[in-house]
Design a protein around this motif. Structure first.
Motif, short mmCIF file in Angstrom:
data_model
loop_
_atom_site.label_atom_id
_atom_site.label_comp_id
_atom_site.label_asym_id
_atom_site.label_seq_id
_atom_site.Cartn_x
_atom_site.Cartn_y
_atom_site.Cartn_z
N GLU A 1 0.83 -1.21 0.00
CA GLU A 1 0.00 0.00 0.00
C GLU A 1 0.86 1.26 0.00
OE1 GLU A 1 -3.41 -1.57 2.87
OE2 GLU A 1 -3.02 0.55 3.15
N ASN A 2 1.88 1.25 0.85
CA ASN A 2 2.77 2.41 0.92
C ASN A 2 3.50 2.61 -0.41
OD1 ASN A 2 2.07 3.02 3.51
ND2 ASN A 2 3.88 2.14 4.46
N ALA A 3 3.92 1.50 -1.01
CA ALA A 3 4.64 1.59 -2.28
C ALA A 3 3.75 2.18 -3.37
CB ALA A 3 5.15 0.21 -2.69
N LYS B 1 10.16 -3.13 -2.60
CA LYS B 1 10.91 -2.04 -3.21
C LYS B 1 10.03 -1.33 -4.23
CE LYS B 1 14.99 -1.26 -6.06
NZ LYS B 1 15.92 -1.87 -6.99
N ASP B 2 10.07 0.01 -4.21
CA ASP B 2 9.28 0.75 -5.18
C ASP B 2 10.11 1.83 -5.86
OD1 ASP B 2 9.03 3.43 -3.82
OD2 ASP B 2 8.01 2.25 -2.28
N ASN B 3 9.57 2.41 -6.91
CA ASN B 3 10.22 3.51 -7.63
C ASN B 3 9.46 4.82 -7.38
OD1 ASN B 3 7.95 2.66 -9.01
ND2 ASN B 3 8.73 3.29 -11.00
N PHE C 1 2.63 8.72 12.90
CA PHE C 1 3.35 9.76 12.17
C PHE C 1 3.13 9.47 10.69
CE2 PHE C 1 7.00 11.66 10.07
CZ PHE C 1 7.15 12.87 10.74
N SER C 2 2.67 10.47 9.95
CA SER C 2 2.24 10.19 8.58
C SER C 2 2.29 11.45 7.73
CB SER C 2 0.80 9.66 8.60
OG SER C 2 0.26 9.60 7.30
N SER C 3 2.41 11.28 6.42
CA SER C 3 2.25 12.42 5.52
C SER C 3 0.85 12.42 4.93
CB SER C 3 3.30 12.33 4.39
OG SER C 3 3.08 11.14 3.65
N LYS C 4 -0.01 11.54 5.46
CA LYS C 4 -1.32 11.38 4.82
C LYS C 4 -2.46 11.91 5.67
CE LYS C 4 0.80 7.43 2.67
NZ LYS C 4 0.91 5.96 2.67
N TYR C 5 -2.14 12.71 6.70
CA TYR C 5 -3.20 13.31 7.51
C TYR C 5 -3.74 14.57 6.84
CZ TYR C 5 -1.63 10.35 11.39
OH TYR C 5 -1.28 9.30 12.19
N PHE D 1 -3.94 5.93 8.65
CA PHE D 1 -3.85 5.98 10.10
C PHE D 1 -2.44 6.29 10.59
CE2 PHE D 1 -7.40 2.85 9.47
CZ PHE D 1 -8.39 3.73 9.83
N GLY D 2 -1.45 6.34 9.69
CA GLY D 2 -0.08 6.56 10.14
C GLY D 2 0.42 5.42 10.99
N LEU D 3 0.03 4.21 10.59
CA LEU D 3 0.22 3.06 11.47
C LEU D 3 0.91 1.89 10.78
CD1 LEU D 3 -0.56 1.95 14.26
CD2 LEU D 3 -2.70 1.17 13.27
N GLY D 4 0.55 1.67 9.49
CA GLY D 4 0.89 0.44 8.80
C GLY D 4 2.34 0.02 8.91
N ALA D 5 3.26 0.86 8.43
CA ALA D 5 4.67 0.50 8.42
C ALA D 5 5.16 0.23 9.84
CB ALA D 5 5.49 1.62 7.79
N LYS D 6 4.71 1.04 10.79
CA LYS D 6 5.15 0.86 12.17
C LYS D 6 4.65 -0.45 12.76
CE LYS D 6 4.25 4.95 11.76
NZ LYS D 6 4.19 5.83 10.57
N MET D 7 3.42 -0.85 12.42
CA MET D 7 2.92 -2.12 12.94
C MET D 7 3.77 -3.28 12.45
SD MET D 7 0.61 -1.91 15.15
CE MET D 7 0.50 -3.68 15.41
P1 ADP Z 1 0.31 5.77 6.50
O1 ADP Z 1 0.57 5.02 5.23
O2 ADP Z 1 -1.04 5.49 7.07
O3 ADP Z 1 0.62 7.23 6.40
P2 ADP Z 1 2.61 4.28 7.44
O4 ADP Z 1 3.10 3.99 8.82
O5 ADP Z 1 2.33 3.11 6.58
O6 ADP Z 1 1.34 5.20 7.62
O7 ADP Z 1 3.67 5.21 6.71
C1 ADP Z 1 4.09 6.41 7.34
C2 ADP Z 1 4.59 7.42 6.35
O8 ADP Z 1 5.84 7.00 5.81
C3 ADP Z 1 3.70 7.62 5.14
O9 ADP Z 1 2.70 8.58 5.42
C4 ADP Z 1 4.69 8.11 4.08
O10 ADP Z 1 4.90 9.49 4.19
C5 ADP Z 1 5.98 7.41 4.47
N1 ADP Z 1 6.22 6.19 3.67
C6 ADP Z 1 6.05 4.92 4.05
N2 ADP Z 1 6.38 4.06 3.06
C7 ADP Z 1 6.77 4.81 2.01
C8 ADP Z 1 7.23 4.52 0.66
N3 ADP Z 1 7.34 3.27 0.21
N4 ADP Z 1 7.54 5.58 -0.12
C9 ADP Z 1 7.42 6.86 0.32
N5 ADP Z 1 6.98 7.19 1.56
C10 ADP Z 1 6.66 6.18 2.40
#
Ligand code: ADP
Ligand code: MG
Length: 468
Positions: free
Chosen positions: A40-42, A74-76, A94-98, A107-113
């Motif tokens: 999802e983040n990618a 891995k993403d581009n 912590f997120s750039s999507k708020y 939710f600013g949660l996925g990667a951290k979980m």
């Molecule tokens: P969310 O996706 O809900 O914002 P995540 O914990 O998944 O929360 O990610 C936190 C933040 O890290 C994202 O808001 C984004 O700014 C940054 N991020 C995470 N993965 C990537 C990625 N593959 N490329 C660019 N930014 C990323």
């Protein structure tokens, strides 16, 4: 009796204690959820910014500890500015999507979980390698999460020159998983992702050494979602306080017409007069009672324009058809993008696709492909509003379908506010306006299938007559 001990816990500790509600209930589910969050983040880092995604996912099993899996995605994409890397991956919420924008994450949660779960079960730091667009360096961080303090622990850091102009992100993390039990869900997830991203290259390497490749079949990306302002009907007391504390407007009339969507000067004036507010009053001086009145009035006044939907990014009927055709190889396909509707002051667009026959295996039930903001939803199908529509509201025999039938229905809901039933984002609540949209959409594509089947039957009869 002993005295109660009081203390508060950090967001990281909350999710550490309640990992199930974020989808990390057991090793199989966790492996699926981890892949999903990272993919999802990618995708958010690519297609939402107009970049044709190239995504490589790999899962390896540890040769000694068989329960340990190393996931790498891995993403581009646009990458992450160096100074935000540690917190983006090491600080829960912590997120750039708020912002009010249609993204997969929210939710600013996925990667951290994923990292937290890896830390609890395996204990290795996660590794993040990233270069933002135009960055002259590539950064790598190995981090863990300080659960009590909710902050990143930087275990090591590396920097090297970015000679090729690469941009993107690679995340590697080791977690306890159960591939044999998660396999089918993960394969489904990747495949269903490929259906709605026919403009992406997705390569998936499994722990068994298999490689699944979904190649880009079109260069068309849906227009990226844009950020939007709140609609007056969607505000509450808390939101209005925040907006007032952040606004530069010094008069109520400017505040109302500049900070909300769907409100011009004329309407703002009419609104304020109707409810007895002084248009030139400084919004920062409103009393508590006036604020409550304002919120009630904003929700009630019915002359604001409808919430805009041009900031949303539906997949589009054409791409849905291309995706269904290329992955399911059916005999018939159709799709529709419905007009936007309003749910609690937010626009929602529903899209429905249908695929029939060809390589689709007949089954006793409709094969339902559910999506929300382009994310495939795989769990809790039976409690989703879309399931209710296809299994209860629609009488398929009316459309000439008798089960077992080779029938797949795709339902996509996109919006800045989706009524998920939980933070695991797996099913959507039965909100009447959404249910109605899905039903109308399904009926529309089902009618078109009915016409196709009738035409086909007629042709076959003519052929038979011609032969005899
Ligand atoms: P969310 O996706 O809900 O914002 P995540 O914990 O998944 O929360 O990610 C936190 C933040 O890290 C994202 O808001 C984004 O700014 C940054 N991020 C995470 N993965 C990537 C990625 N593959 N490329 C660019 N930014 C990323
Ligand atoms: Mg995310």
């Amino acid at each position: 009796a002993t005295a109660e001990k009081f203390r508060s816990i950090s967001p990281a500790e909350f999710f550490y204690r309640n990992k199930e509600i974020a989808g990390f209930a057991n090793p199989a589910r966790a492996l699926y959820q981890a892949v999903r969050e990272l993919v999802e983040n990618a995708l958010d880092a690519t297609d939402a910014h107009g970049i044709l995604p190239n995504i490589e996912v790999s899962i390896e099993r540890d040769s000694v500890k068989q329960y340990v899996y190393r996931i790498s995605v891995k993403d581009n994409g646009i990458g992450i500015p160096e100074k935000y890397i540690p917190e983006a991956f090491g600080k829960v919420l912590f997120s750039s999507k708020y912002v009010l924008r249609q993204t997969r994450g929210l939710f600013g949660l996925g990667a951290k979980m994923v990292i937290l779960y890896g830390q609890m079960t395996v204990g290795e730091p996660a590794e993040i390698i990233s270069a933002a667009i135009n960055s002259r360096r590539i950064y790598s961080y190995r981090i863990m999460i300080d659960v009590r303090e909710n902050k990143p622990i930087i275990v090591s850091k590396g920097v090297w020159p970015n000679n090729t102009g690469w941009h993107g992100t690679m995340v590697k993390v080791a977690i306890e998983g159960d591939w044999s039990r998660a396999k089918q869900k993960i394969l489904d997830y990747i495949k269903r992702t490929a259906i709605v991203t026919p403009y992406a290259n997705i390569v998936f390497k499994t722990p068994d050494g298999e490689i699944y490749t979904y190649l880009r079949v079109t260069e068309t990306i849906p227009p990226p979602p844009r950020e939007t302002k709140p609609h007056p009907h969607g505000v509450d007391l808390e939101l209005i306080k925040t907006m007032i504390s952040e606004t530069k407007a010094q008069r109520l009339i400017d505040f109302i017409s500049e900070e909300f969507q769907g409100v011009g000067n004329v309407i703002a004036e009419r609104f304020l007069t109707k409810y007895g507010f002084d248009p030139s009053k400084d919004p920062k001086t409103l009393s508590k009672e006036e604020l409550e009145l304002l919120v009630k009035a904003l929700k009630e006044f019915n002359e604001f324009r409808k919430p805009r939907a041009d900031h949303l990014s539906p997949i589009g009927a054409e791409l849905i058809k291309i995706g269904l055709n290329s992955i399911l190889k059916p005999e018939f396909v159709d799709a529709v993008t419905r007009k936007p509707v309003v749910y609690e002051g937010h626009s929602i667009i529903v899209e429905v696709g249908i695929a029939y026959g060809g390589s689709i295996q007949p089954s006793e039930e409709v094969v339902l492909l559910r999506y929300a903001n382009k994310i495939p939803l795989l769990y809790d199908e039976k409690s989703d509003v879309a399931w209710k529509v296809v299994s209860e509201n629609i009488d398929w025999s009316y459309y000439g379908i008798v089960f077992p039938a080779p029938l797949a229905i795709l339902v996509h809901i996109c919006g800045t506010k989706i009524p998920y039933k939980g933070v695991g984002k797996e099913s959507i609540a039965e909100v009447p306006v959404i249910e109605k949209e899905i039903e109308e959409g399904v009926r529309q594509v089902a009618r078109s299938l009915k016409l196709y089947l009738a035409r086909k039957q007629k042709e076959e009869e003519m052929m038979r007559k011609a032969v005899t």
